[in-house]
Write an enzyme that holds these catalytic residues in place. Structure first.
Site, short mmCIF file in Angstrom:
data_model
loop_
_atom_site.label_atom_id
_atom_site.label_comp_id
_atom_site.label_asym_id
_atom_site.label_seq_id
_atom_site.Cartn_x
_atom_site.Cartn_y
_atom_site.Cartn_z
N HIS A 104 -5.07 -2.44 9.45
CA HIS A 104 -6.28 -1.64 9.36
C HIS A 104 -5.94 -0.17 9.23
O HIS A 104 -4.82 0.26 9.51
CB HIS A 104 -7.21 -1.87 10.56
CG HIS A 104 -6.57 -1.70 11.90
ND1 HIS A 104 -6.31 -2.74 12.75
CD2 HIS A 104 -6.13 -0.59 12.53
CE1 HIS A 104 -5.75 -2.28 13.86
NE2 HIS A 104 -5.62 -0.97 13.75
N GLU A 155 -11.29 0.78 10.47
CA GLU A 155 -11.64 0.87 11.88
C GLU A 155 -12.21 2.28 12.12
O GLU A 155 -11.49 3.27 12.07
CB GLU A 155 -10.41 0.62 12.74
CG GLU A 155 -10.68 0.63 14.22
CD GLU A 155 -9.48 0.21 15.04
OE1 GLU A 155 -9.55 0.32 16.27
OE2 GLU A 155 -8.46 -0.22 14.44
N HIS A 173 -7.70 9.45 -0.61
CA HIS A 173 -8.85 8.58 -0.75
C HIS A 173 -8.50 7.16 -0.34
O HIS A 173 -7.33 6.82 -0.15
CB HIS A 173 -9.37 8.58 -2.19
CG HIS A 173 -8.36 8.08 -3.20
ND1 HIS A 173 -7.63 8.94 -3.99
CD2 HIS A 173 -7.96 6.83 -3.54
CE1 HIS A 173 -6.83 8.24 -4.78
NE2 HIS A 173 -7.01 6.95 -4.51
N GLU A 221 -12.04 5.62 -4.28
CA GLU A 221 -11.85 5.36 -5.70
C GLU A 221 -12.26 3.92 -5.97
O GLU A 221 -11.77 2.99 -5.32
CB GLU A 221 -10.38 5.55 -6.10
CG GLU A 221 -10.13 5.30 -7.59
CD GLU A 221 -8.68 5.45 -7.99
OE1 GLU A 221 -8.41 5.55 -9.21
OE2 GLU A 221 -7.81 5.47 -7.09
#
Length: 363
Positions: A104, A155, A173, A221
């Site tokens: 994560h 998260e 990004h 993106e």
């Protein structure tokens, strides 16, 4: 070590309430149940640096103040046993064969409900779980395109009373693979989302992409691809020395260099690294902008978590490759989950979590 920690979150304290007690409480972050000892343990890993680390207190002192001297000593003995029987060569060879997966990515948001609504309605994510810890003044939410035991997920952390964070210039990004970029962009516009780059082919290529911003200003993106098992597919970070960063992530993290592309017309180079092909796995996208060696990391983006079969050998490999261990390998106070946390050569934070313990945590 203290200077490294300050540079990783230079504006952290400025965005918090003025009292020291509420400051500590508002930044706490957990991946756990409601047991107080468990919340304390994961506070040291989460989306903000604890006050004790900011003041330069060693991890062993932190553990002693919590009455965990025996547990800390046991972890040190285990770590010593794991490292004294190995050499640099076989530790780095072990890394190549370790079972690793990006679990994560952690970051902070100012309005959790608004962000969840945007991610579920516009990006197609599912809210996997959510927990509120009012006594510690924070809330967590986990979202993604599939269960945590098999998918890369986000998260999110909301700290009570903190509605804005500095994203900085180092974070780039997140990437999401969709089957129809134009259709996704129209949906986002209809929901009031911000589109910063209209759908179209990537410069110098044929892949259709678009860029959007979420309610907190984090960029996403959108990449047009066919069906994929891992739609949440990229985390882009900027680095000051690309060759150095690639070498570190290959050796210390066991990642594979999937491809590298230089764009002299736009004065940047991009390298994709990960634990499998881009169309089936989440990958780390490292970007080097010509002549830029340092970036402001802000206080919004926190870290990536990666699974491993052995946090002790993982920490040893990181040290051998020049990384900085900011949480020595061992079990978290109050629970059995083994972790280690580090900074790479550019100061980006990563937490490694024992694979078996991680699955137990999900249960």
């Amino acid at each position: 070590m203290a200077s490294l920690l300050f540079s990783a979150a230079p504006n952290l304290r400025a965005s918090l309430p003025l009292s020291s007690s509420s400051t500590a409480a508002s930044l706490r972050f957990a991946n756990s149940s409601y047991l107080p000892s468990r919340r304390l343990a994961l506070f040291h890993l989460g989306s903000a640096l604890p006050q004790s680390q900011l003041l330069g207190v060693k991890a062993s002192n932190i553990l002693r103040t919590e009455g965990n001297t025996i547990e800390a000593a046991s972890d040190r003995i285990m770590a010593q046993a794991a490292t004294t029987t190995t050499t640099k060569e076989n530790v780095l060879e072990w890394v190549k064969n370790d079972k690793r997966r990006m679990l994560h990515v952690v970051y902070r948001v100012g309005d959790l409900d608004k962000t969840i609504k945007f991610y579920t309605e516009c990006l197609g994510m599912k809210l996997l779980r959510k927990r509120d810890i009012p006594e510690d003044r924070y809330t967590n939410a986990f979202l993604g395109f599939g269960p945590e035991d098999s998918h890369f997920v986000v998260e999110l952390t909301y700290n009570y009373g903190v509605d804005k964070y500095d994203i900085g210039t180092g974070f780039g990004h997140f990437g999401i693979a969709v089957e129809d970029v134009a259709r996704t962009v129209e949906l986002i516009k209809a929901k009031g989302g911000t589109v910063t780059r209209e759908p179209g082919p990537v410069k110098g290529g044929s892949t259709v992409i678009a860029f959007i911003k979420d309610p907190d200003g984090y960029k996403f993106e959108l990449l047009e691809r066919g069906p994929t098992p891992e739609p949440l597919c990229q985390v882009m970070l900027r680095v000051g020395d690309l060759d150095r960063a690639i070498n570190f992530y290959k050796k210390a993290f066991g990642m594979e260099l999937l491809h590298i592309k230089d764009n002299p017309d736009y004065k940047y180079t991009v390298a994709m690294l990960g634990y499998g092909p881009e169309d089936k796995n989440a990958v780390l996208e490292l970007t080097y902008n010509y002549g830029v060696t340092d970036y402001d990391k802000g206080n919004g983006y926190a870290q990536i978590a990666i699974g491993t079969n052995d946090v002790y050998k993982t920490a040893e490999a990181i040290k051998l490759c020049g990384g900085t261990i900011i949480r020595e390998p061992g079990s978290l106070p109050g629970i059995n989950t083994k972790i280690t946390a580090c900074l790479d050569l550019d100061g980006w934070k990563t937490v490694f979590v024992d694979n078996i313990d991680f699955l137990k945590e999900l249960e």
